[in-house]
Design an enzyme around this catalytic site. Sequence first.
Site, mmCIF file in Angstrom:
data_model
loop_
_atom_site.group_PDB
_atom_site.id
_atom_site.type_symbol
_atom_site.label_atom_id
_atom_site.label_comp_id
_atom_site.label_asym_id
_atom_site.label_seq_id
_atom_site.Cartn_x
_atom_site.Cartn_y
_atom_site.Cartn_z
ATOM 1 N N ALA A 45 0.492 6.509 4.139
ATOM 2 C CA ALA A 45 0.907 5.378 4.976
ATOM 3 C C ALA A 45 2.280 5.636 5.575
ATOM 4 O O ALA A 45 2.406 5.901 6.773
ATOM 5 C CB ALA A 45 0.920 4.079 4.163
ATOM 6 N N THR A 46 3.311 5.618 4.729
ATOM 7 C CA THR A 46 4.664 5.650 5.271
ATOM 8 C C THR A 46 4.977 6.964 5.978
ATOM 9 O O THR A 46 5.840 6.988 6.857
ATOM 10 C CB THR A 46 5.718 5.385 4.174
ATOM 11 O OG1 THR A 46 5.475 6.269 3.088
ATOM 12 C CG2 THR A 46 5.637 3.969 3.690
ATOM 13 N N ALA B 27 -0.584 9.288 -1.967
ATOM 14 C CA ALA B 27 0.847 9.079 -2.249
ATOM 15 C C ALA B 27 1.644 10.377 -2.311
ATOM 16 O O ALA B 27 1.175 11.397 -2.793
ATOM 17 C CB ALA B 27 1.077 8.294 -3.531
ATOM 18 N N GLY B 28 2.852 10.301 -1.784
ATOM 19 C CA GLY B 28 3.796 11.417 -1.852
ATOM 20 C C GLY B 28 3.796 12.310 -0.631
ATOM 21 O O GLY B 28 4.671 13.149 -0.481
ATOM 22 N N LYS C 149 -9.033 -0.507 -3.767
ATOM 23 C CA LYS C 149 -8.129 0.549 -4.230
ATOM 24 C C LYS C 149 -7.327 -0.039 -5.384
ATOM 25 O O LYS C 149 -6.503 -0.936 -5.198
ATOM 26 C CB LYS C 149 -7.186 1.019 -3.112
ATOM 27 C CG LYS C 149 -6.153 2.007 -3.648
ATOM 28 C CD LYS C 149 -5.122 2.428 -2.618
ATOM 29 C CE LYS C 149 -3.933 3.078 -3.333
ATOM 30 N NZ LYS C 149 -2.869 3.464 -2.393
ATOM 31 N N GLY D 293 5.946 6.768 -1.622
ATOM 32 C CA GLY D 293 7.071 6.638 -0.700
ATOM 33 C C GLY D 293 8.116 7.741 -0.774
ATOM 34 O O GLY D 293 9.088 7.721 -0.021
#
Lengths: 78, 268
Positions: free
Chosen positions: B217-218, B195-196, B108, B169
């Site tokens: 992820a987060t 992301a986001g 990635k 994030g």
Amino acid sequence: MNIKLNGADHTLSDDASVTTLVSHITGRVVDSSGQAADGRKIGVAVARNSEVVPRSQWAATALAEGDELEIVTAVQGG
Amino acid sequence: MTTASTQAASTRTDALVIDGVEFGSRLIMGTGGAPSLDGLGAALLASGTELTTVAMRRYSPTETGSLFQLLVDHGIRVLPNTAGCFTAKDAVMTAELAREALETDWVKLEVIADEQTLLPDAVELVDATEKLVDRGFKVFAYTNDDPVLALRLENLGATAVMPLGAPIGTGLGILNPHNIELIVSRASVPVVLDAGIGTASDAALAMELGCDAVLLATAVTRAQNPVQMGEAFKHAVIAGRLAKQAGRIPRREHALASSAMEGRAEFL
């Protein structure tokens, strides 16, 4: 001999190879093909003076005084 | 007759195929942000993911447990990233180390412009993609939500393009759904929304826009209950995919009754 390992000073026997170093740092027995002898994944890579040393070359790569080594592994990350 | 179980079987054949590898789950999990390996393992299992990203950092002998071994034990394929790289040169070196450490040529590719936005640096990203493709890597290019850049990366040989929904994030969701649709409509490689993502509905929307998969992820690892959120995302991605394939009704200006007007009873 004295080397830098991941940015810190480190002392090794004069005849040390990359295999010696990886084995010493990870506490695993590493075979001549660069795999852990216990059959589980060792999961590290080595750069010597900013050049990647392929796993297959670890045993044949002798370290020298003043070498700069980086040993990296997978950590959590997105 | 179509039964519930044959329906379920037909959805299982809708595999995500990347570089010839089939995945039953269209949810790709990052491993960043989890406070412990045990908690992370439970969240990954709950999410049903079959592919997860990891970062490459200096080996620390004091670290307990091996993330790589955890993933191997759970049968989850690993996708190393180049997080923290600001130049193509650093990204190529990181990818080379990851290939050696984890025995995969998948990467990635993240080349970040600055720490405040964590947005991809388009110039370095293009340069790194070219170099890594030349060296035999399968490049999953983390990119801006820019349809022109996404196509450029595909033409350079990227295996998948991964446009952001919002900066890393932030949990802001998909800020430019139109651009994501445009990227999807012109891509012939898998498009992964990356992301986001903040919550399950964001992931469902990504799939409804036509993305092939979602990477987050987060949104899971920093949720108050990561295991439950992992499960929520598993269902959201499936729901969004099914809705996209089912074909939504068109949007209308005015109301349209679903009950017939004829045959109503009359009252005085």
